[in-house]
Design an enzyme around this catalytic site. Structure first.
Site, PDB file in Angstrom:
ATOM      1  CB  SER A 172      -1.080   0.307   1.559  1.00 45.74           C
ATOM      2  OG  SER A 172      -0.012  -0.060   2.192  1.00 45.74           O
ATOM      3  CB  SER A 173       2.611   3.827   1.883  1.00 47.07           C
ATOM      4  OG  SER A 173       3.301   2.447   2.706  1.00 47.07           O
TER       5      SER A 173
ATOM      6  CG  PHE B  37      11.020   0.732  -2.005  1.00 45.09           C
ATOM      7  CD1 PHE B  37      11.629   1.332  -3.060  1.00 45.09           C
ATOM      8  CD2 PHE B  37      11.979   1.118  -1.081  1.00 45.09           C
ATOM      9  CE1 PHE B  37      12.306   2.334  -2.864  1.00 45.09           C
ATOM     10  CE2 PHE B  37      12.883   2.059  -1.029  1.00 45.09           C
ATOM     11  CZ  PHE B  37      13.063   2.370  -1.743  1.00 45.09           C
TER      12      PHE B  37
ATOM     13  CD  GLU C 121      -2.217   1.647   4.563  1.00 50.84           C
ATOM     14  OE1 GLU C 121      -2.159   2.329   5.874  1.00 50.84           O
ATOM     15  OE2 GLU C 121      -0.432   1.265   4.944  1.00 50.84           O
TER      16      GLU C 121
ATOM     17  CG  ASP D  89      -0.515  -8.820  11.387  1.00 48.69           C
ATOM     18  OD1 ASP D  89       0.413  -8.456  10.704  1.00 48.69           O
ATOM     19  OD2 ASP D  89      -0.045  -9.019  12.501  1.00 48.69           O
TER      20      ASP D  89
ATOM     21  CE1 TYR E  82      17.997   1.449   7.502  1.00 48.54           C
ATOM     22  CE2 TYR E  82      19.523  -0.502   7.641  1.00 48.54           C
ATOM     23  CZ  TYR E  82      18.263   0.069   7.113  1.00 48.54           C
ATOM     24  OH  TYR E  82      17.303  -0.838   6.775  1.00 48.54           O
TER      25      TYR E  82
ATOM     26  CG  LEU F 181      14.253   6.658  -2.345  1.00 48.25           C
ATOM     27  CD1 LEU F 181      13.205   5.901  -2.846  1.00 48.25           C
ATOM     28  CD2 LEU F 181      14.252   7.908  -2.829  1.00 48.25           C
TER      29      LEU F 181
HETATM   30  P1  NAI Z   1       6.463   1.862   3.961  1.00 47.10           P
HETATM   31  O1  NAI Z   1       5.816   2.188   5.869  1.00 47.10           O
HETATM   32  O2  NAI Z   1       5.937   2.561   2.989  1.00 47.10           O
HETATM   33  O3  NAI Z   1       6.062   0.156   3.335  1.00 47.10           O
HETATM   34  C1  NAI Z   1       5.593  -0.356   4.649  1.00 47.10           C
HETATM   35  C2  NAI Z   1       3.748  -1.673   3.675  1.00 47.10           C
HETATM   36  O4  NAI Z   1       4.021  -2.489   4.881  1.00 47.10           O
HETATM   37  C3  NAI Z   1       2.763  -1.113   4.024  1.00 47.10           C
HETATM   38  O5  NAI Z   1       1.821  -1.546   2.769  1.00 47.10           O
HETATM   39  C4  NAI Z   1       2.000  -1.963   5.106  1.00 47.10           C
HETATM   40  O6  NAI Z   1       0.279  -0.918   5.088  1.00 47.10           O
HETATM   41  C5  NAI Z   1       2.437  -2.855   5.220  1.00 47.10           C
HETATM   42  N1  NAI Z   1       3.058  -3.673   6.820  1.00 47.10           N
HETATM   43  C6  NAI Z   1       3.250  -3.035   7.880  1.00 47.10           C
HETATM   44  N2  NAI Z   1       2.766  -4.229   8.947  1.00 47.10           N
HETATM   45  C7  NAI Z   1       2.271  -4.597   7.814  1.00 47.10           C
HETATM   46  C8  NAI Z   1       1.500  -5.799   8.413  1.00 47.10           C
HETATM   47  N3  NAI Z   1       1.220  -6.292   9.961  1.00 47.10           N
HETATM   48  N4  NAI Z   1       1.013  -6.535   8.158  1.00 47.10           N
HETATM   49  C9  NAI Z   1       0.293  -6.358   6.688  1.00 47.10           C
HETATM   50  N5  NAI Z   1       1.019  -5.317   6.296  1.00 47.10           N
HETATM   51  C10 NAI Z   1       1.931  -4.066   6.955  1.00 47.10           C
HETATM   52  O7  NAI Z   1       8.231   1.133   3.907  1.00 47.10           O
HETATM   53  P2  NAI Z   1       9.014   0.861   2.908  1.00 47.10           P
HETATM   54  O8  NAI Z   1      10.076   1.837   2.836  1.00 47.10           O
HETATM   55  O9  NAI Z   1       8.271   1.036   1.296  1.00 47.10           O
HETATM   56  O10 NAI Z   1      10.454  -0.731   3.326  1.00 47.10           O
HETATM   57  C11 NAI Z   1       9.322  -1.697   2.396  1.00 47.10           C
HETATM   58  C12 NAI Z   1      10.933  -2.473   2.688  1.00 47.10           C
HETATM   59  O11 NAI Z   1      11.926  -2.139   1.961  1.00 47.10           O
HETATM   60  C13 NAI Z   1      11.659  -2.543   4.084  1.00 47.10           C
HETATM   61  O12 NAI Z   1      11.679  -3.711   4.443  1.00 47.10           O
HETATM   62  C14 NAI Z   1      11.779  -1.359   3.889  1.00 47.10           C
HETATM   63  O13 NAI Z   1      13.487  -1.285   4.861  1.00 47.10           O
HETATM   64  C15 NAI Z   1      13.087  -1.694   2.555  1.00 47.10           C
HETATM   65  N6  NAI Z   1      14.100  -0.343   1.967  1.00 47.10           N
HETATM   66  C16 NAI Z   1      13.068   1.278   2.635  1.00 47.10           C
HETATM   67  C17 NAI Z   1      14.483   1.910   2.580  1.00 47.10           C
HETATM   68  C18 NAI Z   1      14.331   3.947   2.597  1.00 47.10           C
HETATM   69  O14 NAI Z   1      14.748   3.874   2.509  1.00 47.10           O
HETATM   70  N7  NAI Z   1      12.616   3.862   3.008  1.00 47.10           N
HETATM   71  C19 NAI Z   1      15.764   2.158   1.546  1.00 47.10           C
HETATM   72  C20 NAI Z   1      15.785   0.244   1.127  1.00 47.10           C
HETATM   73  C21 NAI Z   1      15.357  -0.097   1.549  1.00 47.10           C
HETATM   74 NA    NA Z   2       6.454  -0.503   0.895  1.00 45.96          NA
END
Ligand code: NAI
Ligand code: NA
Length: 398
Positions: free
Chosen positions: A51-52, A54, A77, A113, A238, A276
């Site tokens: 949903s958000s 990556f 969400e 979840d 980190y 990001l």
């Molecule tokens: P985000 O917060 O934008 O997306 C997280 C997603 O996980 C959302 O869709 C949320 O609804 C879902 N989620 C969280 N808990 C949940 C649960 N219990 N059940 C179902 N869905 C759940 O985060 P982002 O930044 O996109 O992170 C995704 C991956 O990318 C992570 O592994 C992060 O470590 C990695 N990453 C992020 C970077 C950054 O700079 N943002 C850089 C490199 C890797």
């Molecule tokens: Na994500």
């Protein structure tokens, strides 16, 4: 109702549905123009964390880029209620689904979840009913601070901390437009263990085992999880901290999944992404000054990418070139971020950055703008004085 941004520290307490729609549309437009010479693009994709950030960008790239994939997206969400307008991811799901349907693509949203067995069962059923019984790709993109421990009913909680040393630094506060001094004490053993439980690879492996046992993975099925390593400057907070240890665990998990998938000739991948602004990353204390400097330098050099540019480059660039892996076998879409010329300039800016000058030294307006846009604000195309009909929103479902 007129919806205003409500920011608390680094958390947005409101979101704008029309802006979320604009965000999804912009990303779709950027994927439509992609090209691929591969005839092995995934057609049926499961995205965990869709949903958000990556995960959403992966889903959009795969559905609206050359893969034209049917997708199932899992996320956690909430919609509109007496407590508020709901979360941005809720609306991203809705508007992704509308656009995918118009395109004639299958798109199923499962809100629940991802750690629970109920959600696993729902996903199994959806793969059977909506995707013809198997998937070609599983994207693992969850980011969260808590994971339920099924044996005790309690939660493991991640703690974003250095390991073995106290780290002093700065963190951006979007509510006060300030750069606040922070001091992070080292993690305890328990904090390290729990962060690995929450953000390491255990749940990724468990998902793949579940899907494999149920025969829901197609022959040649691939999976990818996202990681971050970053430059020397961020290592204390980190790479060498609790999150980095969890990511190292994730990297090792790739081997376990590769063994699991041998019989179906499947493959597990790790893509190391660029730092990001996402809902999750602004939570990492000490990382935001680095983001301010990185955005400034990468934009100046015309190399800045958001989530969608990263995912387009991943799936339509790096993915199919098996030689394009580092010595550990990781896919590096952090390659531009880590270029020597970029890091040299970033370090020079960071050395100068203070609470007095950070807005000028770094790309504060750019980072703040992306933070607001994650929640549907600050889109020039949206008229924020327009009344939002709450009853109409209540009628929308992901
Ligand atoms: P985000 O917060 O934008 O997306 C997280 C997603 O996980 C959302 O869709 C949320 O609804 C879902 N989620 C969280 N808990 C949940 C649960 N219990 N059940 C179902 N869905 C759940 O985060 P982002 O930044 O996109 O992170 C995704 C991956 O990318 C992570 O592994 C992060 O470590 C990695 N990453 C992020 C970077 C950054 O700079 N943002 C850089 C490199 C890797
Ligand atoms: Na994500």
């Amino acid at each position: 109702m007129i919806i205003q941004p409500q920011i608390q520290g680094v958390v947005a307490r409101s979101c704008h549905p029309f802006g979320c729609q604009a965000a999804v549309s912009e990303q779709i437009a950027k994927s439509r123009t992609q090209q691929s010479s591969s005839d092995a693009l995934p057609k049926r994709v499961l995205i965990l964390g869709a949903s958000s950030g990556f995960g959403l960008a992966s889903r959009i790239a795969l559905a609206f880029g050359p893969a034209k994939a049917d997708t199932i997206g899992v996320s956690f969400e909430r919609g509109v209620s007496d407590k508020g307008i709901g979360s941005a991811g809720w609306y991203n799901n809705i508007f992704f689904h509308q656009a995918a349907e118009q395109e004639g693509l299958v798109s199923t949203n499962i809100v629940g979840d991802a750690f629970s067995s109920e959600t696993r069962e729902q996903v199994a059923k959806a793969i059977e009913q909506d995707l013809g019984g198997q998937v070609d790709l599983v994207v693992y993109s969850l980011a969260t601070g808590i994971r339920p421990n099924p044996e005790t009913g309690e939660f493991w909680r991640s703690a974003i901390r250095p390991v073995g040393e106290t780290v002093e630094g700065y963190s951006v506060n979007f509510e006060k437009n300030s750069l606040d001094k922070i001091s992070l004490p080292p993690a305890t053993e328990q904090e390290i263990d729990e962060t690995i439980k929450v953000m390491g690879g255990e749940d990724w492996l468990s998902w793949m085992q579940f899907l494999n046992e149920r025969n829901l993975l197609a022959r040649g099925c691939e999976t990818v999880a996202y990681s971050y390593i970053g430059p020397e400057h961020t290592h204390a907070i980190y790479h060498k901290g609790t999150l980095g240890l969890a990511k190292t665990h994730l990297h090792h998990t790739r081997n376990g999944i590769n063994t699991l998938l041998e019989s179906i000739e499947g493959r597990a991948n790790i893509a190391v992404c660029k730092a990001l602004v996402t809902k999750a990353s602004v939570f990492i204390p000490g990382l935001t000054p680095y983001l301010l400097a990185l955005y400034r330098v990468m934009k100046d050099k015309g190399l800045h990418e958001g989530c969608i540019e990263q995912m387009n480059r991943l799936f339509y660039g790096k993915w199919h070139d098996a030689a394009d892996r580092d010595t550990e076998g990781l896919i590096r879409i952090d390659d531009w971020e880590l270029r020597d010329d970029i890091q040299l300039e970033v370090n020079a800016l960071l050395a100068e950055m203070t609470p007095e000058n950070f807005e000028n030294i770094g790309d504060y307006q750019g980072v703040l703008g992306e933070f607001l846009q994650l929640n549907g604000f600050a889109f020039p195309s949206v008229d924020y004085n327009q009344d939002v009909d709450i009853d109409a929103l209540k009628a929308l479902h992901p």
